[in-house]
Write an enzyme that holds these catalytic residues in place. Sequence first.
Site, short mmCIF file in Angstrom:
data_model
loop_
_atom_site.label_atom_id
_atom_site.label_comp_id
_atom_site.label_asym_id
_atom_site.label_seq_id
_atom_site.Cartn_x
_atom_site.Cartn_y
_atom_site.Cartn_z
N ASP A 266 0.84 -1.20 0.00
CA ASP A 266 0.00 0.00 0.00
C ASP A 266 0.88 1.25 0.00
O ASP A 266 1.32 1.71 1.04
CB ASP A 266 -0.92 -0.02 1.23
CG ASP A 266 -1.86 1.18 1.25
OD1 ASP A 266 -1.93 1.90 0.22
OD2 ASP A 266 -2.53 1.40 2.28
N LYS A 273 1.52 7.96 0.38
CA LYS A 273 1.90 8.03 1.79
C LYS A 273 3.28 8.68 1.90
O LYS A 273 4.12 8.48 1.03
CB LYS A 273 2.01 6.61 2.37
CG LYS A 273 0.69 5.91 2.64
CD LYS A 273 0.94 4.54 3.25
CE LYS A 273 -0.36 3.76 3.39
NZ LYS A 273 -1.29 4.34 4.38
N GLU A 345 -8.02 2.55 0.38
CA GLU A 345 -8.23 1.56 -0.68
C GLU A 345 -8.78 0.23 -0.17
O GLU A 345 -9.43 -0.49 -0.92
CB GLU A 345 -6.93 1.34 -1.45
CG GLU A 345 -5.96 0.31 -0.85
CD GLU A 345 -5.43 0.67 0.53
OE1 GLU A 345 -5.49 1.86 0.92
OE2 GLU A 345 -4.98 -0.24 1.26
N ARG A 347 -11.14 -0.55 1.89
CA ARG A 347 -12.61 -0.62 1.87
C ARG A 347 -13.13 -0.84 0.46
O ARG A 347 -14.17 -1.47 0.27
CB ARG A 347 -13.19 0.65 2.51
CG ARG A 347 -12.78 1.93 1.82
CD ARG A 347 -12.99 3.17 2.70
NE ARG A 347 -11.96 3.30 3.73
CZ ARG A 347 -11.91 4.28 4.62
NH1 ARG A 347 -12.83 5.23 4.64
NH2 ARG A 347 -10.94 4.32 5.53
N1 BES Z 1 -3.36 0.18 5.12
C1 BES Z 1 -3.76 1.43 5.66
C2 BES Z 1 -4.07 1.37 7.14
C3 BES Z 1 -2.90 1.14 8.07
C4 BES Z 1 -2.21 2.22 8.59
C5 BES Z 1 -2.54 -0.13 8.45
C6 BES Z 1 -1.16 2.01 9.46
C7 BES Z 1 -1.50 -0.34 9.32
C8 BES Z 1 -0.81 0.73 9.84
C9 BES Z 1 -5.01 1.94 4.93
O1 BES Z 1 -5.14 1.55 3.62
C10 BES Z 1 -4.94 3.43 4.95
O2 BES Z 1 -4.07 3.95 4.33
N2 BES Z 1 -5.87 4.06 5.64
C11 BES Z 1 -5.91 5.47 5.75
C12 BES Z 1 -7.35 5.91 5.59
C13 BES Z 1 -7.52 7.38 5.41
C14 BES Z 1 -6.96 7.80 4.08
C15 BES Z 1 -9.01 7.70 5.49
C16 BES Z 1 -5.37 5.83 7.12
O3 BES Z 1 -5.56 5.08 8.07
O4 BES Z 1 -4.69 6.85 7.21
ZN ZN Z 2 -4.19 -0.21 3.10
MN MN Z 3 -4.13 2.91 2.28
#
Ligand code: BES
Ligand code: ZN
Ligand code: MN
Length: 497
Positions: A266, A273, A345, A347
Amino acid sequence: MQINFAAPQLDRKGTVVVGASERDLLPAASDLDRRLGGALKRAAEASRFKGKPGQVVELLSPSGIQASRVLLVGIGPAGKIDGPAAEKIGAAAVARLLTSGETDVTFMIDSPRDAKIKPGLLAAHIALGAQLRSYSFHKYRTKQREEHEPTLKNVMIVTSEAAAARKAWDRLRAVADGVFLARDLVNEPPNVLSPQEFAERAKMLGKLGVKVEVLGEEAMRKLGMNTLLGVGQGSERESQLVVMQWNGGRKKDQPVAFVGKGVCFDSGGLSLKPGASMMGMKGDMGGAAAVTGTMLALASRKAKVNAVGILGLVENMPDGNAQRPDDVVTSMSGQTVEILNTDAEGRLVLADALWYAQTKFKPKFVIDLATLTGAILIALGLEHAGLFSNDDKLANRIQEAGSEVGEPVWRLPLSDAYDKMLKSKIADMKNISGVTHAGSIVAAQFLQRFIDKTPWAHLDIAGVAWQDGEQKPLSPGWGVGWGVRILDRLVADHYEK
Ligand code: BES
Ligand code: ZN
Ligand code: MN
């Protein structure tokens, strides 16, 4: 590592493990202490040993006995010993011995008379703890290999109920195998574990009688799985949907269904990110790993249940064809989604995978596991997974199974007020709320829009799927394999006949 069970017997070579409660030495430890002229008690006092769970005192080359060393392990309050406590005993000893040069260990942990757990089961749980703690992932080391190489080969667990112990261990070993597979998948680097490579590894469950089908992008396009496909479209690697079926139940029985988020890496996509947050995102397929490990465990112990495991496997990358913030996509359910952040992503992948699971299999329930939100780490830290559900009975059963196996979960709310936060100006919904609060709940609300009437639970495992800092007693290394034990237990407790 070989694990065996035996009736009480005399001198053993290698290391002998004996136990002490918070009050005194257990009988086997007392006997040994007498033969050692009180050396064990003296060592315990000299090192402030209090018999606390997992506490260890080590006595090297003791004179007067054949064993090359003695470990005294704390078991906590004697009457309270249960499965998880027994696992900690096995794990604490293996942690000391695994790479120590020792090859043989014999556990002589007496079953306290007032214990709730029977001696055979106690022995099997010591074995499970030993096995889970013996895991390592060193295939990419070419240097200092020897120091990391385990030396421990033979584990003997002395018990008055060897036959019962072997029977219980047969079952638990299958679960440990599932946990190991899940850990391997999470630990594997993302250049190696592409969606297709993940699917190849899932196909290996075919050997155990699991039916494994893989749908590529073409097949998914025909089904209208555009929210899943949109996530993968910025990657050079093809997205995959893996469908595993274990039919151990009666022909007509509705299956139980597990769905895993399998984002092999991701990057965030175009909503990229920052560097530090991208580290570890090879583990963003931890939900899919847990589902795969669970299917292995169920098949390998020939569980009397029909179970379906579905993996949404994609790579979230930002190339010229990548999904844009502002795109609108139509999911398999027919609902449209305005993408406002390509990093939300998981969801999108689950929306189509969940819809597919329900419409294709009409399951008794569907449970999804996903490293879905960073916000769940803010809410629950590294101890509990987040649980969301539209069904109290299912939620309670999951909670119970979790506390039985040491994978605790904490339920969080769902409601219309949170659901409203997903209102979009141009589509049926947007994929983020746009505000920073209640991030894990909003994500769960999004998933619920893709649940028909099926009892459903969502486990947000972003805080528990891997560990960077302090190691959990049963889980050395990075990938935890979280989820295999709780799902296996849930099935065993309620859905097998
Ligand atoms: N895979 C991440 C969530 C995650 C973050 C898992 C840290 C493990 C450690 C997910 O896809 C994500 O990026 N979520 C975002 C959502 C936001 C953009 C609404 C998040 O948590 O920042
Ligand atoms: Zn993710
Ligand atoms: Mn993500």
